[in-house]
Write an enzyme that holds these catalytic residues in place. Structure first.
Site, PDB file in Angstrom:
ATOM      1  N   ASP A  77       1.017  -0.757  -0.510  1.00  0.00           N
ATOM      2  CA  ASP A  77      -0.166  -0.024   0.025  1.00  0.00           C
ATOM      3  C   ASP A  77       0.635   1.032   0.292  1.00  0.00           C
ATOM      4  OD1 ASP A  77      -2.256   1.709   0.592  1.00  0.00           O
ATOM      5  OD2 ASP A  77      -1.065   2.012   1.970  1.00  0.00           O
ATOM      6  N   ASP A  80       3.992   0.415   4.107  1.00  0.00           N
ATOM      7  CA  ASP A  80       4.374  -0.742   4.733  1.00  0.00           C
ATOM      8  C   ASP A  80       4.491  -1.793   4.213  1.00  0.00           C
ATOM      9  OD1 ASP A  80       1.658  -0.375   4.112  1.00  0.00           O
ATOM     10  OD2 ASP A  80       0.624   0.260   5.536  1.00  0.00           O
ATOM     11  N   TYR A 220      -8.261   2.450   6.619  1.00  0.00           N
ATOM     12  CA  TYR A 220      -8.314   2.598   5.937  1.00  0.00           C
ATOM     13  C   TYR A 220     -10.829   2.523   6.028  1.00  0.00           C
ATOM     14  CZ  TYR A 220      -4.010   3.084   3.026  1.00  0.00           C
ATOM     15  OH  TYR A 220      -3.310   3.476   2.592  1.00  0.00           O
ATOM     16  N   GLU A 465       5.928   9.669   3.855  1.00  0.00           N
ATOM     17  CA  GLU A 465       5.543   8.776   3.519  1.00  0.00           C
ATOM     18  C   GLU A 465       5.042   8.357   2.640  1.00  0.00           C
ATOM     19  OE1 GLU A 465       2.950   4.641   4.765  1.00  0.00           O
ATOM     20  OE2 GLU A 465       2.863   6.429   6.129  1.00  0.00           O
TER      21      GLU A 465
END
Length: 617
Positions: A77, A80, A220, A465
């Site tokens: 994703d 991670d 999410y 990120e």
């Protein structure tokens, strides 16, 4: 919100040549190539022989095995090692939409094949994730156990449980039966869907995916519900098949499912209404609506509400940083930047192709303004911003070096095959104050805060990120900008390049102090300045100043004019008119108690800022 709201936006940029700024347009072809490369770094499963990101190796080879299904493949994703199904699906859709609209431009750049392979890597996985008519696997791994460890994908020891949606796992949700056995959702030559999961009649029952896959809720959560996804699916299936069933579905359910009702100011993996409205508006412009035209016109009105909000000419405009970047939230704000900019890009071309104009609260707007807006956002993220920072890793000279990403931050398994244990990764690599050993080429990180500030630190996950759904919409915009005129009647906007400060390593600025600018005791407007950072370049020190103008009265300030002297560098957040400065283009008034902020850079003490004139209403 306890703090003063800062009404901020980007205004034209002005240069005085006494400062050493770097000029020149961006290489959109190079940025496109790098952006696609990022997806190769995110691959899970057996890597192909033509893998170009060579510091990666095979990983996740037992995914799905415990559940008796092959779920090897797909994309990790973000930073991670989890495969989250809903944002991955959005990622693949946006890459596909980019190809559908701008495949000629991608082909001219030599990137069409790579883009198609990136789509296929995802669709092949989703075929595996739907092994039976009423079963869909929506996640592999879970965020809680994954975030406890800092490991290369090749070393994963975390739980790789697969989570599915099926009749047993849901009380209020039913999968839609495909009309025929599912094969590949996309043919590699024409990208036309072969089959899909969608109702052939009314929905049996409804529910959110994370009511079944509850481990996804922390990461999410589905806030918008499922209606936008049903409309989204119908729009795409009509786009692919021209089957009137899906056109009728959009018309019949537009009101009840919110497609014609929700006026949006965001678009992303969860909230898809603006994307639906843009697609349906295209069908209307193409003359495909037939007797559904009145309903489709409602979709179009909501699409244009979104577009007008983007460019600051609507009734509710989107917040921007002083440097002009769309700003919605602290964590990974860049996802909203690229998604919104993509819609602006395609809608600009739709309007141009069908000889339309954008109808905003501020009046009719030429389609080119949408394309100019999208270009301004891309130029910002590639380095035309108050920090002169490229937020795409590997593009330019000043880009993030400590990316919040497990694979890039740990030495490649091909360089050092020694196993990296779960917590060892945190102790040895996560806390390491050095550049990543592997360059995550093309990754678009989360980006700056509401005031254009950015800290290149690995533990700053909100800003450093990357995520797959950041990059996916960017492919189409970059292809469009790189392709120039292409197959459209619309030329690229001619915009003067924004000035890029040539920045050496930024050093912490002294503790900022607000410096009030003298004003008449009767003036309802206060002006406060502070120096937010400084850096050295060729023996000279440069400063970035932030200035906040606040309306202290109980009335609304209109027609504000500021006088700025002793300014020797570029300024962001105001519009220059003659010898004075006024509100940014999108802002006409300053309500009681509110503030606006602008920033500038130069190698001297703060400029002299004062109020020349204003009206109270």
């Amino acid at each position: 919100m306890g703090k003063l709201m800062r009404l901020i936006s980007m205004a034209p940029l002005f240069l005085l040549l006494c400062l050493p700024f770097a000029f020149g347009g961006h290489d959109y072809n190079q940025a496109l190539s790098k952006s696609i490369l990022f997806f190769e770094a995110q691959r899970s499963g057996y890597l192909p022989h033509n893998q170009r990101i060579t510091w990666r190796a095979n990983s996740g080879l037992n995914d799905g095995k415990a559940s008796g299904v092959d779920l090897v493949g797909g994309y990790y994703d973000a930073g991670d090692n989890v495969k989250f199904g809903l944002p991955m699906a959005f990622t693949i859709t946006m890459m596909s939409w980019s190809i559908i609209e701008y495949r000629k431009q991608m082909a001219a750049n030599g990137e069409l094949g790579h883009a198609m392979e990136a789509v296929k890597w995802g669709t092949d996985y989703f075929i595996k994730a739907h092994p039976q008519p009423y079963v869909l696997y929506g996640e592999v791994g879970d965020g809680n156990s994954d975030h406890y460890c800092w490991q290369r994908p090749e070393d994963m020891t975390t739980d790789r449980r697969a989570y599915k949606i099926d009749p047993r796992s849901l009380e209020h949700f039913a999968l839609r039966r495909p009309s025929r056995p599912i094969t590949s959702p996309f043919d590699r030559t024409d990208l036309k869907p072969k089959a899909a999961i969608f109702p052939s009649r009314a929905n049996i029952c409804r529910g959110k995916y994370d009511s079944s896959i509850t481990v996804a809720q922390k990461y999410y959560r589905s806030i918008s519900g499922y209606n936008d996804e049903l409309l989204w699916a119908a729009a795409w299936l009509y786009q692919a098949s021209n089957n009137k069933y899906y056109l009728n579905y959009l018309a019949k359910n537009g009101d009840s499912m919110g497609g014609t009702g929700w006026a949006m100011t965001e678009f992303g993996w969860d909230v898809k209404y603006a994307g639906v409205q843009t697609l349906v508006a295209k069908f209307l412009m193409q003359g495909k609506a037939g007797h559904h035209a009145p309903v489709f016109e409602k979709y179009r009105q909501k699409a244009e509400y979104f577009m007008c909000s983007l460019i600051g000419k609507g009734s509710r405009n989107i917040q921007r940083t002083p440097g002009g970047l769309i700003y919605r939230q602290r964590w990974n704000n860049m996802q909203f930047v690229t998604s919104a900019s993509f819609l602006a890009t395609v809608y600009s071309d739709y309007l141009t192709s069908y000889r339309g104009s954008l109808k905003c609260a501020a009046g009719n707007v030429a389609p080119s303004e949408l394309l100019s807006f999208a270009k301004s956002q891309v130029d910002y993220l590639l380095g035309d911003n108050p920090r002169a920072t490229s937020y795409m890793v590997g593009y330019g000279n000043n880009y993030p070096r400590q990316v919040h990403h497990r694979g890039s931050s740990i030495v490649s398994i091909k360089v050092n095959p020694k196993f990296v244990a779960c917590r060892q990764g945190y102790a040895t690599w996560y806390t390491r104050k050095a550049s990543d050993p592997n360059v995550l080429t093309g990754a678009l990180v989360g980006g700056p805060d509401a005031y254009d500030n950015f800290a290149d630190e690995r533990d700053n996950y909100e800003q450093t990120e990357p995520a797959t759904y950041n990059n996916a919409p960017l492919l189409g915009i970059l292809a469009r900008l790189a392709g120039g005129h292409g197959g459209y009647n619309q030329l690229l906007p001619v915009v003067s390049p924004a000035p890029n400060p040539v920045i050496a390593k930024l050093k912490p600025a002294p503790k900022p102090k607000w410096t009030p600018t003298p004003a008449s005791s009767s003036s309802p407007i206060t002006i406060n300045q502070k120096m937010t950072t400084s850096w050295n370049h060729k023996g000279k020190t440069y400063y970035r100043y932030s200035t906040v103008v606040t309306n202290k009265s109980y009335k609304t300030v209109k027609a504000l004019k500021l006088s700025i002297s002793k300014l020797y560098g570029p300024i962001w957040g105001l519009t220059k008119s003659g010898n004075s400065y006024g509100f940014p283009e999108w802002l006409n008034t300053l309500p009681a108690g509110k503030s606006l902020e602008f920033v500038y850079i130069h190698a001297a003490s703060p400029a002299d800022v004062s109020v020349s004139s204003y009206n109270l209403a």
